[in-house]
Design a protein around this motif. Sequence first.
Motif, mmCIF file in Angstrom:
data_model
loop_
_atom_site.group_PDB
_atom_site.id
_atom_site.type_symbol
_atom_site.label_atom_id
_atom_site.label_comp_id
_atom_site.label_asym_id
_atom_site.label_seq_id
_atom_site.Cartn_x
_atom_site.Cartn_y
_atom_site.Cartn_z
ATOM 1 N N PRO A 35 0.811 -1.230 0.000
ATOM 2 C CA PRO A 35 0.000 0.000 0.000
ATOM 3 C C PRO A 35 0.840 1.274 0.000
ATOM 4 O O PRO A 35 1.816 1.391 0.742
ATOM 5 C CB PRO A 35 -0.802 -0.123 1.304
ATOM 6 N N GLY A 36 0.459 2.215 -0.837
ATOM 7 C CA GLY A 36 1.154 3.498 -0.888
ATOM 8 C C GLY A 36 2.506 3.394 -1.562
ATOM 9 O O GLY A 36 2.842 2.394 -2.214
ATOM 10 N N ASN A 37 3.267 4.461 -1.420
ATOM 11 C CA ASN A 37 4.602 4.507 -2.020
ATOM 12 C C ASN A 37 5.588 3.854 -1.062
ATOM 13 O O ASN A 37 5.633 4.195 0.116
ATOM 14 C CB ASN A 37 4.992 5.967 -2.259
ATOM 15 N N PRO A 83 9.845 11.304 3.948
ATOM 16 C CA PRO A 83 8.643 12.103 3.681
ATOM 17 C C PRO A 83 7.798 11.600 2.519
ATOM 18 O O PRO A 83 6.623 11.935 2.421
ATOM 19 C CB PRO A 83 9.215 13.494 3.354
ATOM 20 N N PHE A 84 8.397 10.810 1.644
ATOM 21 C CA PHE A 84 7.689 10.372 0.440
ATOM 22 C C PHE A 84 7.016 9.008 0.597
ATOM 23 O O PHE A 84 6.406 8.522 -0.344
ATOM 24 C CB PHE A 84 8.674 10.274 -0.733
ATOM 25 N N LEU A 85 7.164 8.377 1.747
ATOM 26 C CA LEU A 85 6.823 6.956 1.863
ATOM 27 C C LEU A 85 5.600 6.676 2.724
ATOM 28 O O LEU A 85 5.294 7.427 3.656
ATOM 29 C CB LEU A 85 8.012 6.195 2.460
ATOM 30 N N SER A 86 4.950 5.550 2.399
ATOM 31 C CA SER A 86 3.982 4.934 3.310
ATOM 32 C C SER A 86 4.656 3.844 4.133
ATOM 33 O O SER A 86 4.217 3.545 5.233
ATOM 34 C CB SER A 86 2.826 4.297 2.531
#
Lengths: 256, 531
Positions: A35-37, A83-86
């Motif tokens: 799920p997510g980046n 900051p860019f991650l799930s």
Amino acid sequence: MSPEAGSEVRGVGTRGAVVGGYVTDIDRASAVDGPGNRYVLFLQGCQFDCLVCHNSCTIPPPPRWMVPTSVDETLADIRSVEPFLSGITVTGGEATLQAPFVHALFTGLRADPVIRGLTAFVDTNGDAEAEVWELLAPVTDGVMVDLKALDDEMHVVLTGTSNTRVLASITSLAARGLLYEVRLLLVPGLNDSDEVLDRTASWLLGVDPDLRVRINAFRRDGVRPCARDLLEPRAEDLDRYRSVLSAAGIRQLTTY
Amino acid sequence: MSSERSVRRSPHPDAGIRDAVRLLPPVLLPDHAEVLDGVLDEVLCGARRRAGERAPGDLAEAVAALWAGYRSLGARPAGRSTVVADQDPVPAVAGTGLIPLRETLHPETPHPETLHLGALDALLAPFADGVEQEALDTAVADLLAGVARDLPGTAAWTDLGPGDSAIARAVLRAVPVLGVAAPVVALRVDAETPESLRRAAVLAAGALPPATVRIHLVDHPAVSAGLPWPYAVAPGHAYLPAGGAAVVAVLDLGVAARRFGERRRREVLAGTGSGVGRAGPDLDAFLDEVLPDLVAGAAAELSLAVEAMVDGPLPAGAEPPAREPDDPSRPVTGDRQRSVADARRRCVAVLGVDGVAEAVGTVLGQDPAGVGAAPGSGPVTVTGSGGVVDCAGYGVDAEAAEVAALLVHRLADLAAAVPPVGPRITGPPLLHAPFGSTGVRVPDLLEPPPYNHLRTLAAVQPAFAAGAADVLALDAGVRENPQAGVDVVRGAFACGVRGLALAVHAVPKVRVTGFLVRHGVVVKPDGPRWR
């Protein structure tokens, strides 16, 4: 069980402290590994020898020249892109063959104030003993399991290995609430008949009626020469897969 | 109108540094209050009056009023663009600012004309209560399809958010259905914007053909904090005053740098210069000698453009009163007057900046048309605003990124010191990057790592107060996992990026022998390219 316990169970025994993981590759921005980046670590080595593997260079054990990557080094790299991650996902190769490293990494993740909010996932072929999941469960948020074939005979054809532990892993992980997704790698003419799909769906729904299922369409890119004559699913094949699985009751269905 | 055309088409007589200033079509008619009134009247008041002084009573009537208004705007003389302010929805007709703008922000856009539809969610919200989502979807899709059909060749833009609404979701759902005929949608997000609405925007971007740019995301708090007026997102991802307008000139930093480099070479040959290729002296000279001249030249061009549009400068305090459109002898009063007066205060000058990447390469003493080499890659050909240029190192060369930020922030400082360039122009010129922060688009297979790209943008975007047309290319996996796109954008905003257009890579990513590669490595890419 601690990773230092020196168990003889495959993937758990370490004969000492974890020095690092044998990392083949890193993808710091993946939209297809949970799920997510996600930050994705590809570990070297797999006990399967899949006919249709498109990561076949990750199958052999880590070569002598390969330098292990430390947990601290990996955590620092994850912090740099937090900051860019799930979350993060460990895959391979087969992630559970380096279970102590995965455990240490996930433990470090949870202890780090900067990145503790990230989720920790494992992408696995499922061929792991129960002790591996006992080790990883306390520090893992979700597991994605590949099911190459429900029929053991076909599973052996496709992977060279029985699916006994795979099915047990799926059942066990679902019972623990850790099974995020089951991925069906479908190869036309081998494991994609309506009857097989329907039976597979029924079995999966018996494990978890709300199970999330992803269709992984076989692609020839990167496979070994012996598999290059296999057919890739056409658009109408994918439509049929979705139709049969949905009709069987799979409600959460995605395609890759 | 003819004067505007002549401004746009007249070549610059100077062969010197002023050639670097490429004047674009002015997007403002600062003295045309009557046009403002007329447009207001046509879109909203007119519909109400035609309906017997009755405000639209339901969604269908409101949609019909807007549709009629948009059609009438589209029938205006070529080059007219419009921004509808969103601060007052339809029932408060008198307070809704609607200002005619001029054309688009840059000539390379495939659409010669732009029609800003306003913030559709705010405009239609009063009529959405109690309406089923399916009916909303149909009404909104019909409206947008009607605009595309009735105004062929016109690029429609609309703003949404930051709050959630059924209308916003209906617009986003209509985008993939309409495809390339869909309006460009700018979703403004803040802390209250639900994740599901952001995911809807990513899904809309993912549902479009690869490399199709229709969805923009804006960090609303960050952008609002830097602007003294409510903004609308206009072509080129430009933040213009909602209900206001702008006059634009574009400054080509790459051309200026090349000429600067040529001059330095001549000086060296003549024994009077300090040499080319030494970053320190050349960079300092470029910053201290060239940039002030460039900004001064651009300010002069902006002034000329304003003068060309109005009948000469107005004496201070000589604002003519606004007139009612159906009775020019009668000045507008009350809220309407305040609205018009407020709109007039929201006319700004915009200084577009292009060629940053080329300029960086030049002042760093690299190949005159280069931007520095990516590690191990050598020169790379990319498409810039001026055609194909050699460019590499973008997003991977820390020194290049640092110099780019230095150049852009110095330009912003210089522009901030410029007085208003004409009558009714509020404040100094605002920087805008109509071709992206660096002025280049890096094609598939050659992009820097995505986070490097975004951090490079974050270092320069805050200097572009009027926005930057930067594109974030997303992996096709966001079609099944839109949260991945949401995460990347959130990280970008956390790093300082203020706005991005979203598109899905033209070339998908696959995994081969343990390594993640673009599909084009194993299959020759044959798709569209970034512009």
